[in-house]
Design an enzyme around this catalytic site. Structure first.
Site, short mmCIF file in Angstrom:
data_model
loop_
_atom_site.label_atom_id
_atom_site.label_comp_id
_atom_site.label_asym_id
_atom_site.label_seq_id
_atom_site.Cartn_x
_atom_site.Cartn_y
_atom_site.Cartn_z
N LYS A 175 -27.07 47.50 -11.98
CA LYS A 175 -27.71 48.61 -12.63
C LYS A 175 -27.83 48.39 -14.13
O LYS A 175 -28.57 49.08 -14.82
CB LYS A 175 -26.87 49.89 -12.42
CG LYS A 175 -26.62 50.26 -11.00
CD LYS A 175 -25.67 51.49 -10.97
CE LYS A 175 -24.79 51.44 -9.77
NZ LYS A 175 -23.73 52.43 -9.80
N ASP A 191 -22.17 37.01 -19.02
CA ASP A 191 -20.73 36.90 -19.27
C ASP A 191 -20.32 35.50 -18.81
O ASP A 191 -20.41 34.56 -19.57
CB ASP A 191 -20.06 38.02 -18.45
CG ASP A 191 -18.79 38.53 -19.07
OD1 ASP A 191 -18.11 37.71 -19.71
OD2 ASP A 191 -18.45 39.71 -18.92
N ARG A 215 -23.09 54.25 -19.43
CA ARG A 215 -24.37 53.53 -19.33
C ARG A 215 -25.44 54.25 -20.14
O ARG A 215 -26.40 53.66 -20.59
CB ARG A 215 -24.83 53.46 -17.86
CG ARG A 215 -23.94 52.61 -16.95
CD ARG A 215 -24.65 52.40 -15.62
NE ARG A 215 -23.77 51.95 -14.55
CZ ARG A 215 -23.49 50.67 -14.29
NH1 ARG A 215 -24.00 49.73 -15.04
NH2 ARG A 215 -22.71 50.34 -13.29
C1 PRP Z 1 -22.91 42.72 -14.90
C2 PRP Z 1 -24.18 42.46 -15.69
C3 PRP Z 1 -24.69 41.15 -15.12
C4 PRP Z 1 -23.42 40.45 -14.71
C5 PRP Z 1 -23.08 39.43 -15.75
O1 PRP Z 1 -23.24 43.39 -13.73
O2 PRP Z 1 -25.11 43.49 -15.54
O3 PRP Z 1 -25.55 41.33 -14.03
O4 PRP Z 1 -22.38 41.44 -14.64
O5 PRP Z 1 -21.86 38.81 -15.46
P1 PRP Z 1 -21.69 37.24 -15.22
O6 PRP Z 1 -22.47 36.53 -16.28
O7 PRP Z 1 -20.19 37.05 -15.37
O8 PRP Z 1 -22.15 36.91 -13.84
P2 PRP Z 1 -22.15 44.13 -12.79
O9 PRP Z 1 -21.83 43.21 -11.63
O10 PRP Z 1 -20.98 44.58 -13.63
O11 PRP Z 1 -22.95 45.36 -12.21
P3 PRP Z 1 -23.72 46.56 -12.98
O12 PRP Z 1 -24.90 45.93 -13.68
O13 PRP Z 1 -24.13 47.48 -11.90
O14 PRP Z 1 -22.74 47.19 -13.95
#
Ligand code: PRP
Length: 184
Positions: free
Chosen positions: A47, A107, A169
């Protein structure tokens, strides 16, 4: 009834609403130029990327198609497991399309590494990435990011799509929370 405001829980604002919008506008102008002879498919990963996609898509001046995907890699933990699961897939075929992935944050890079490979294996003509935020200190997988927003330090940030326990958010800036918010 107590009236609360998400801004009350912020310790430090890292990137203001104006800075975010300014950067997105800049990238959108570049993308409008780079893709002017094509009809790109913008793919946001839900999201977190919703806020970025909303502003970005309005600043892009050429015709674009917009679609979404929900991916999960974190399970119950705070560290990426590296195993990506598609919880909700795209509604369209990417074969032959010029795809631009719109992400809120990179990340570990594991989500994007997986997604770029997946879209290429589905036959996308090209796959590029716009990431609003990058946290280089946490990088495990190297991903080629053509359109970059901001580089941030290794701090837990919320806002503009990013959450803590699904909250914040809707904050319109990128910020660090007060420590007591985590301890509550
Ligand atoms: C977060 C963010 C990215 C991902 C990045 O999503 O939106 O999609 O993590 O992390 P990485 O580089 O370590 O793979 P999350 O899984 O927290 O879901 P959300 O967007 O619904 O908060």
């Amino acid at each position: 009834m107590q009236i609360s405001d998400v801004r009350d829980d912020i310790a430090d604002e890292l990137i203001s609403r104006e800075e975010i919008h300014g950067k997105i506008k800049e990238v959108a102008a570049q993308v409008s130029e780079d893709y002017k002879n094509t009809y790109p498919l913008l793919v946001a990963v839900l999201k977190g990327a919703v806020n970025t996609m909303a502003i970005f898509s309005q600043e892009v001046s050429i015709p674009v198609q917009i679609d979404f995907m929900t991916l999960s890699s974190y399970g119950a933990g705070t560290e990426s497991s590296g195993k990506i699961t598609v919880r909700q897939d795209l509604g369209c075929d990417v074969a032959g399309r010029d795809v631009l992935i719109v992400e809120d944050i990179i990340d570990s890079g594991l989500t994007l590494e997986w997604l770029v490979k997946e879209l290429k294996s589905r036959g996308a003509a090209s796959v590029e990435v716009f990431a609003l935020l990058e946290k280089p200190a946490r990088r495990i997988a190297e991903v080629d990011v053509k359109y970059k927003g901001f580089t941030i330090p290794d701090e837990f940030v919320v806002g503009f799509g990013l959450d803590y326990d699904e909250k914040y958010r809707n904050l319109d800036s990128i910020a660090v929370l007060k420590p007591e918010v985590y301890q509550a």
